[in-house]
Scaffold this motif. Structure first.
Motif, PDB file in Angstrom:
ATOM      1  N   THR A  91     -37.268 -71.730   7.247  1.00  0.00           N
ATOM      2  CA  THR A  91     -38.317 -71.596   8.280  1.00  0.00           C
ATOM      3  C   THR A  91     -38.778 -70.137   8.364  1.00  0.00           C
ATOM      4  O   THR A  91     -39.933 -69.870   8.687  1.00  0.00           O
ATOM      5  CB  THR A  91     -37.825 -72.090   9.652  1.00  0.00           C
ATOM      6  N   ASN A  92     -37.886 -69.182   8.069  1.00  0.00           N
ATOM      7  CA  ASN A  92     -38.320 -67.778   8.052  1.00  0.00           C
ATOM      8  C   ASN A  92     -39.305 -67.537   6.904  1.00  0.00           C
ATOM      9  O   ASN A  92     -40.319 -66.865   7.076  1.00  0.00           O
ATOM     10  CB  ASN A  92     -37.117 -66.836   7.903  1.00  0.00           C
ATOM     11  N   GLY A 115     -33.142 -73.664   1.342  1.00  0.00           N
ATOM     12  CA  GLY A 115     -32.781 -72.296   0.962  1.00  0.00           C
ATOM     13  C   GLY A 115     -32.648 -71.428   2.211  1.00  0.00           C
ATOM     14  O   GLY A 115     -33.215 -70.333   2.266  1.00  0.00           O
ATOM     15  N   GLY A 116     -31.914 -71.926   3.195  1.00  0.00           N
ATOM     16  CA  GLY A 116     -31.718 -71.170   4.441  1.00  0.00           C
ATOM     17  C   GLY A 116     -31.070 -69.821   4.127  1.00  0.00           C
ATOM     18  O   GLY A 116     -30.194 -69.740   3.274  1.00  0.00           O
ATOM     19  N   ARG A 119     -28.316 -62.755   6.532  1.00  0.00           N
ATOM     20  CA  ARG A 119     -28.686 -61.367   6.275  1.00  0.00           C
ATOM     21  C   ARG A 119     -28.242 -60.962   4.873  1.00  0.00           C
ATOM     22  O   ARG A 119     -27.370 -61.595   4.283  1.00  0.00           O
ATOM     23  CB  ARG A 119     -28.002 -60.446   7.297  1.00  0.00           C
ATOM     24  N   ARG A 122     -27.544 -63.324   1.963  1.00  0.00           N
ATOM     25  CA  ARG A 122     -26.553 -64.407   2.044  1.00  0.00           C
ATOM     26  C   ARG A 122     -27.254 -65.728   2.317  1.00  0.00           C
ATOM     27  O   ARG A 122     -28.386 -65.758   2.781  1.00  0.00           O
ATOM     28  CB  ARG A 122     -25.566 -64.138   3.179  1.00  0.00           C
ATOM     29  N   TRP A 124     -27.504 -69.607   4.188  1.00  0.00           N
ATOM     30  CA  TRP A 124     -27.182 -70.240   5.465  1.00  0.00           C
ATOM     31  C   TRP A 124     -27.319 -71.745   5.270  1.00  0.00           C
ATOM     32  O   TRP A 124     -28.412 -72.242   5.043  1.00  0.00           O
ATOM     33  CB  TRP A 124     -28.133 -69.746   6.558  1.00  0.00           C
ATOM     34  N   ILE A 125     -26.219 -72.439   5.305  1.00  0.00           N
ATOM     35  CA  ILE A 125     -26.309 -73.870   5.031  1.00  0.00           C
ATOM     36  C   ILE A 125     -26.921 -74.591   6.241  1.00  0.00           C
ATOM     37  O   ILE A 125     -26.549 -74.348   7.383  1.00  0.00           O
ATOM     38  CB  ILE A 125     -24.965 -74.492   4.619  1.00  0.00           C
ATOM     39  N   SER A 135     -37.623 -70.880  13.549  1.00  0.00           N
ATOM     40  CA  SER A 135     -38.089 -69.483  13.584  1.00  0.00           C
ATOM     41  C   SER A 135     -39.126 -69.333  14.685  1.00  0.00           C
ATOM     42  O   SER A 135     -39.915 -70.248  14.926  1.00  0.00           O
ATOM     43  CB  SER A 135     -38.737 -69.087  12.255  1.00  0.00           C
ATOM     44  N   LYS A 184     -18.162 -69.086  13.797  1.00  0.00           N
ATOM     45  CA  LYS A 184     -19.599 -68.945  13.990  1.00  0.00           C
ATOM     46  C   LYS A 184     -20.290 -70.295  14.243  1.00  0.00           C
ATOM     47  O   LYS A 184     -20.153 -71.220  13.459  1.00  0.00           O
ATOM     48  CB  LYS A 184     -20.160 -68.312  12.713  1.00  0.00           C
ATOM     49  N   PHE A 215     -17.927 -78.729   7.112  1.00  0.00           N
ATOM     50  CA  PHE A 215     -18.534 -77.596   6.411  1.00  0.00           C
ATOM     51  C   PHE A 215     -17.936 -77.512   5.006  1.00  0.00           C
ATOM     52  O   PHE A 215     -16.795 -77.928   4.807  1.00  0.00           O
ATOM     53  CB  PHE A 215     -18.247 -76.289   7.161  1.00  0.00           C
ATOM     54  N   PHE A 219     -16.611 -72.237   3.788  1.00  0.00           N
ATOM     55  CA  PHE A 219     -17.035 -71.766   5.109  1.00  0.00           C
ATOM     56  C   PHE A 219     -16.109 -72.243   6.229  1.00  0.00           C
ATOM     57  O   PHE A 219     -16.336 -71.931   7.384  1.00  0.00           O
ATOM     58  CB  PHE A 219     -18.453 -72.237   5.427  1.00  0.00           C
ATOM     59  N   ALA A 223     -16.892 -71.016   9.969  1.00  0.00           N
ATOM     60  CA  ALA A 223     -17.974 -71.769  10.624  1.00  0.00           C
ATOM     61  C   ALA A 223     -17.454 -72.956  11.416  1.00  0.00           C
ATOM     62  O   ALA A 223     -16.469 -73.594  11.043  1.00  0.00           O
ATOM     63  CB  ALA A 223     -18.949 -72.259   9.551  1.00  0.00           C
TER      64      ALA A 223
END
Ligand code: BTX
Length: 325
Positions: A91-92, A115-116, A119, A122, A124-125, A135, A184, A215, A219, A223
């Motif tokens: 979404t970013n 493809g999340g 930072r 890295r 993001w699943i 976003s 997290k 997860f 992770f 997570a």
């Protein structure tokens, strides 16, 4: 037009709406209606079609479709436009692609990200239907140096919303993670574009593990999800609505009145690191420090074992508990 058609279907969800009625109502051809339906189906809306009766939107099934959110949204600017996907790379990324011609306050939500991003490259699943992958596009008149405050505002809003909606004890791990029981549940990725003195746009990406039940192995130690910690499913819509209304209140307080005090009070009260011994990771380097203060700019003042002090400004560092995550 597509949005109007969708609104009509949503208002009559569960019932058939005939192509003829839509054609009359919106003064367009039946082919145009048919094209809009196909495009909505591609976006993930479940629309049943029969030649005789017309079109029926199948119950949104807990999906975060704009129509379901808009009816209950109490904000003025944030969420004034909602763009929704069944699946998208990130979404970013999408927000960046449309930022120039898209108004301030638009939110972009997807049920899944292929493809999340986190930072520093890295990942993001973001599995389908399990979390909140969203976003917020902002166009404030502030210099880039103030951009990091948006991460703090989003973290404060997300932490407080998670607490209020789930009653879980969520904490903020400066600068951009929310943790529950040390793992997290939420990450924030703020990105911006602009000139030296003025931001063109800012994208605040928020990922919340709402209802994930498992997860990937790598992770598991870091997570968790709200559902795992609470032992029951969380209503994603309620959480988004609460988060957006808190975000808008803190954002406007800062942009219009220059005040960050409410954000600071949340990030200090619910800090996972303030007063603690932490491991600070900068690139390949790791060192230990005590977190002494979150200052009035939202920066972290730390004291290293050799007595040296440093003010950490932004997300180029990672912070971990002294042992483990
Ligand atoms: P971060 O760099 O602090 O965290 C990324 C790290 O977190 C990964 O390296 C991995 O160890 C771990 N991780 C990956 N996926 C998850 C997950 N689902 N839950 C918990 N830990 C995970 C955090 O970056 C910022 C994340 C922002 C995500 C949002 S979602 C909407 C928007 N779009 C997009 O591509 N990113 C943002």
């Amino acid at each position: 037009m597509k949005e109007k058609v969708l609104k009509e279907l949503y208002e009559k969800r569960g019932e058939y709406v005939s192509g003829e009625d839509l054609k009359e109502k919106f003064k367009v051809s039946r082919t145009a209606i048919w094209k809009h339906m196909n495009s909505l189906k591609k976006e993930g809306y479940m629309i049943e079609t029969t030649q005789k009766k017309g079109y029926k939107l199948i119950e949104s099934d807990g999906k975060l479709i704009p129509e379901a959110l808009k009816n209950d949204l109490s904000t003025k600017e944030i969420g004034s436009r909602i763009i929704y996907f069944d699946t998208i790379d990130s979404t970013n990324n999408y927000s960046k692609r449309i930022a120039k011609d898209t108004p301030h306050g638009t939110i972009i939500i997807s049920e899944e990200q292929s493809g999340g991003r986190g930072r520093l490259g890295r990942n993001w699943i973001s599995p389908k239907g399990e979390g909140i992958w969203m976003s917020i596009l902002l166009k404030p008149e502030i210099p880039p140096t103030e951009g990091m405050k948006m991460t703090q505002i989003a973290a404060a809003a997300a932490c407080q919303a998670i607490r209020d909606v789930t009653a879980l004890e969520a904490y903020i791990k400066w600068p951009n993670d929310i943790v529950v029981h040390g793992k997290k549940v939420c990450g924030i990725l703020t990105e911006m574009a602009g000139e030296l003195n003025q931001i063109d746009y800012l994208i605040v990406g928020i990922g919340i593990n709402a209802n994930n039940l498992s997860f990937p192995k790598e992770f598991k130690d870091v997570a968790t999800s709200l559902a795992i910690e609470k032992g029951e499913k969380v209503d994603r819509k309620t959480l988004i609505l609460d988060l957006l209304s808190k975000f808008e209140a803190l954002y406007c307080h800062y942009i219009m009145e220059g005040k960050l005090d409410e954000t600071l009070s949340i990030i200090r009260n619910y800090s996972a690191v303030l007063g603690k011994s932490v491991r600070i990771i900068k690139g390949n380097q790791e060192c230990y420090a005590i977190v002494e203060e979150i200052n009035d700019e939202g920066c972290l003042k730390v004291r290293y074992e050799d007595g040296e002090e440093e003010l950490l400004i932004s997300g180029e560092v990672s912070i971990r508990g002294k042992e483990g995550y």
